[in-house]
Each structure stands twice: as structure tokens, then as C-alpha cells.
Design a protein around this motif. Structure first.
Motif, PDB file in Angstrom:
ATOM      1  N   THR A  47      -3.161   6.212  -8.281  1.00 20.21           N
ATOM      2  CA  THR A  47      -1.984   5.342  -8.409  1.00 20.21           C
ATOM      3  C   THR A  47      -2.233   3.978  -7.759  1.00 20.21           C
ATOM      4  OG1 THR A  47      -0.979   6.284  -6.398  1.00 20.21           O
ATOM      5  CG2 THR A  47      -0.351   7.266  -8.510  1.00 20.21           C
ATOM      6  N   LEU A  48      -3.083   3.922  -6.746  1.00 12.35           N
ATOM      7  CA  LEU A  48      -3.438   2.638  -6.128  1.00 12.35           C
ATOM      8  C   LEU A  48      -4.122   1.750  -7.160  1.00 12.35           C
ATOM      9  CD1 LEU A  48      -5.119   2.209  -2.641  1.00 12.35           C
ATOM     10  CD2 LEU A  48      -5.758   0.810  -4.581  1.00 12.35           C
ATOM     11  N   LEU A 108      -2.711   9.303   4.748  1.00 10.36           N
ATOM     12  CA  LEU A 108      -3.648   9.560   3.664  1.00 10.36           C
ATOM     13  C   LEU A 108      -4.971  10.040   4.241  1.00 10.36           C
ATOM     14  CD1 LEU A 108      -3.150   6.290   1.569  1.00 10.36           C
ATOM     15  CD2 LEU A 108      -2.218   8.545   1.011  1.00 10.36           C
ATOM     16  N   LYS A 112       3.423   7.419   0.741  1.00 16.33           N
ATOM     17  CA  LYS A 112       2.862   8.322   1.752  1.00 16.33           C
ATOM     18  C   LYS A 112       2.554   7.531   3.021  1.00 16.33           C
ATOM     19  CE  LYS A 112       0.761  11.474  -1.611  1.00 16.33           C
ATOM     20  NZ  LYS A 112       1.635  12.601  -1.297  1.00 16.33           N
ATOM     21  N   SER A 117      -3.054   9.851  -5.049  1.00 10.10           N
ATOM     22  CA  SER A 117      -2.652   8.631  -4.351  1.00 10.10           C
ATOM     23  C   SER A 117      -3.634   7.489  -4.598  1.00 10.10           C
ATOM     24  CB  SER A 117      -2.520   8.895  -2.844  1.00 10.10           C
ATOM     25  OG  SER A 117      -3.767   9.294  -2.295  1.00 10.10           O
ATOM     26  N   GLN A 118      -4.921   7.804  -4.774  1.00 13.03           N
ATOM     27  CA  GLN A 118      -5.923   6.768  -5.019  1.00 13.03           C
ATOM     28  C   GLN A 118      -5.887   6.311  -6.473  1.00 13.03           C
ATOM     29  OE1 GLN A 118      -7.391   5.538  -2.289  1.00 13.03           O
ATOM     30  NE2 GLN A 118      -6.113   7.064  -1.273  1.00 13.03           N
ATOM     31  N   PRO A 143     -11.524   3.791  -3.048  1.00 15.07           N
ATOM     32  CA  PRO A 143     -10.657   4.534  -3.961  1.00 15.07           C
ATOM     33  C   PRO A 143     -11.316   4.821  -5.307  1.00 15.07           C
ATOM     34  CG  PRO A 143      -9.933   2.257  -3.795  1.00 15.07           C
ATOM     35  CD  PRO A 143     -10.965   2.466  -2.736  1.00 15.07           C
ATOM     36  N   THR A 146       0.757   4.074  -3.151  1.00 20.76           N
ATOM     37  CA  THR A 146       0.165   5.403  -2.930  1.00 20.76           C
ATOM     38  C   THR A 146       1.226   6.490  -2.882  1.00 20.76           C
ATOM     39  OG1 THR A 146       0.130   4.934  -0.544  1.00 20.76           O
ATOM     40  CG2 THR A 146      -1.905   4.532  -1.771  1.00 20.76           C
ATOM     41  N   LEU A 195       0.829  -1.206   0.000  1.00 17.57           N
ATOM     42  CA  LEU A 195       0.000   0.000   0.000  1.00 17.57           C
ATOM     43  C   LEU A 195       0.862   1.255   0.000  1.00 17.57           C
ATOM     44  CD1 LEU A 195      -2.827   1.316   0.233  1.00 17.57           C
ATOM     45  CD2 LEU A 195      -2.537   1.219   2.716  1.00 17.57           C
TER      46      LEU A 195
END
Length: 245
Positions: free
Chosen positions: A228-229, A170, A167, A225-226, A217, A164, A160
């Protein structure tokens, strides 16, 4: 025909709609998968065997949000605040998940999907966070689904964390009242809410892509960040597709 995009199987629940037993799935899941570079393939809960056969067409599996999990699947009786359950749906999704794991396909569980992951591998669930957590924060927001409402702390050197943008903190949205409790040995917790609620779990085996997130997400796809998840999940599915070619 040689497929270019990885196909992502998404389990779909059954529910009554205008008097008909219908397959229901929030459109946000399919839109987010397309935006991340995948091709959504909906797997309706017609029966467990047909659903498992459908996995042969898929390069990865997404378990979406939905109703509470029937506590009989983790050896407990229902508490007063348990919400709507559908044991047939639980059995169907656990069966599809186990088949995906047998085939070493990447799996992403979102909200209820994270709970299904945990239960299928031998874990348990907090049936109502307001009853079991000390000083719980608000986990079922009234703000719009696209609005992050609480923070989470992310464990470093985790899948994770890498997905993300490395980071350690979050902001996420939140639409649940159940949460992961006891975690099986095949999984580990990698994110926590301020009240201690487990917000993400993943495989202890770095060679196996299994990730569960408690938030949504797919509704935060404009948040880097979401995005890229989800893109990381699609990359894992694309790599799995190439491995099998």
C-alpha cells in the motif's frame, strides 16, 4: 499516444560490470513499480543536464538505494567506517531531485534515496550508526532481503501512517549503516527504530508528496503495508499526471 500508466523516473547508478562502465539497478525496483500500477523509466547518470531533461517524461521520481553519500556534501570529513562513495552519483541525484521538486513531482526516496533527500534539502547524515548511536540494533541484516528483521514506530497523522494502513508499528528489512541525522526545516521525522535511528522522513507541507524510507519496501511487496505504501506513491504520481494534462 495518451499514456494511461504514470511514468516513474528511477535514478540509476554507474558501476563496472565485466570490465564495462554500466548502468546498474536492482530489478526489484522496476518490478515493484509495475506491480503497484506504474511504468518505470530508468534515468542513467550520463550527465546531470540530460537526467534533468528526462524528468519532463516522468510523473514522479524514485531515488533508490546504493553507496554511501560523500560527507563533503553535508560539510563533514569521512569517518573510519565510511563505505564506498561516488560523489559524481551524489551530484547527479541531487540535481535530478532538485529539478523534480521545482516541478512539484512526487518523490519517494528508499534507503540511500532517503539520505539524498535529507542532504539535498540541507540536512546531515550519521556516517556510521555503530559509532554514533547508543546501543544500536543491527541495521544491516544478514537475512534475505524479503525478510523483515526489526520494528519501527510510526508517527500518527503522517503521510507514512496513512499509506501503511494507519499502523503505528511496522516490521521492516534493513540494509544500511548510515542514517539521517539533522533534518532540514522542509522535512520532519515520522518513524523511528528502537535505538532512535530515524527510519522515515516526509515533507512538512501536506500538499507536497516527499517521502523517504530507510528500509526497502520494493523487497517487501508481498507485505500488505509495504504494497500500500508503493501504491500510494503511484496514486500521487497519477494525480500529478492528471493535474498536468
Amino acid at each position: 499516444m495518451n499514456r494511461i500508466l504514470p511514468v516513474i523516473g528511477i535514478t540509476v547508478s554507474s558501476s563496472m560490470y565485466k570490465g564495462n562502465n554500466s548502468s546498474i539497478l536492482n530489478l526489484a525496483y522496476s518490478k515493484a513499480i509495475v506491480k503497484a500500477g506504474g511504468l518505470p523509466f530508468l534515468i542513467p547518470s550520463v550527465n546531470r543536464e540530460a537526467a534533468c531533461e528526462s524528468l519532463a517524461l516522468c510523473d514522479g521520481l524514485l531515488l533508490p538505494g546504493g553507496d554511501d553519500i560523500d560527507p563533503s556534501f553535508f560539510g563533514e570529513e569521512p569517518v573510519t567506517n565510511l563505505g564506498k562513495v561516488n560523489p559524481q552519483q551524489d551530484d547527479y541525484e541531487i540535481g535530478v531531485l532538485n529539478k523534480a521538486l521545482e516541478q512539484n513531482k512526487p518523490v519517494l526516496g528508499i534507503c540511500r534515496g532517503m539520505s539524498i533527500l535529507n542532504v539535498a534539502l540541507g540536512g546531515t547524515i550519521i556516517q556510521h550508526v555503530g559509532s554514533e548511536l547508543k546501543n544500536p540494533i543491527k541495521h544491516h541484516q544478514e537475512a534475505a532481503r524479503s525478510v523483515p528483521t526489526h520494528s519501527i514506530a510510526v508517527v500518527e497523522n503522517s503521510l507514512l501512517h496513512d499509506m501503511t494502513g494507519r499502523k503505528t508499528n511496522l516490521r521492516v528489512n534493513s540494509f544500511h549503516h548510515q542514517a539521517v541525522k539533522l533534518i532540514p526545516s522542509a522535512l520532519r521525522p515520522v518513524a523511528f527504530a528502537p535505538d532512535g535511528a530515524i527510519e522515515s522522513i516526509e515533507s512538512v507541507d501536506p500538499k507536497q508528496f516527499i517521502l523517504g524510507v530507510q528500509w526497502h519496501p520494493e523487497e517487501l511487496n508481498d507485505t500488505p503495508s509495504q504494497a500500500t505504501l508503493l501504491e500510494g506513491f503511484i496514486r500521487a504520481c497519477r494525480a500529478n499526471k492528471k493535474r498536468l494534462q
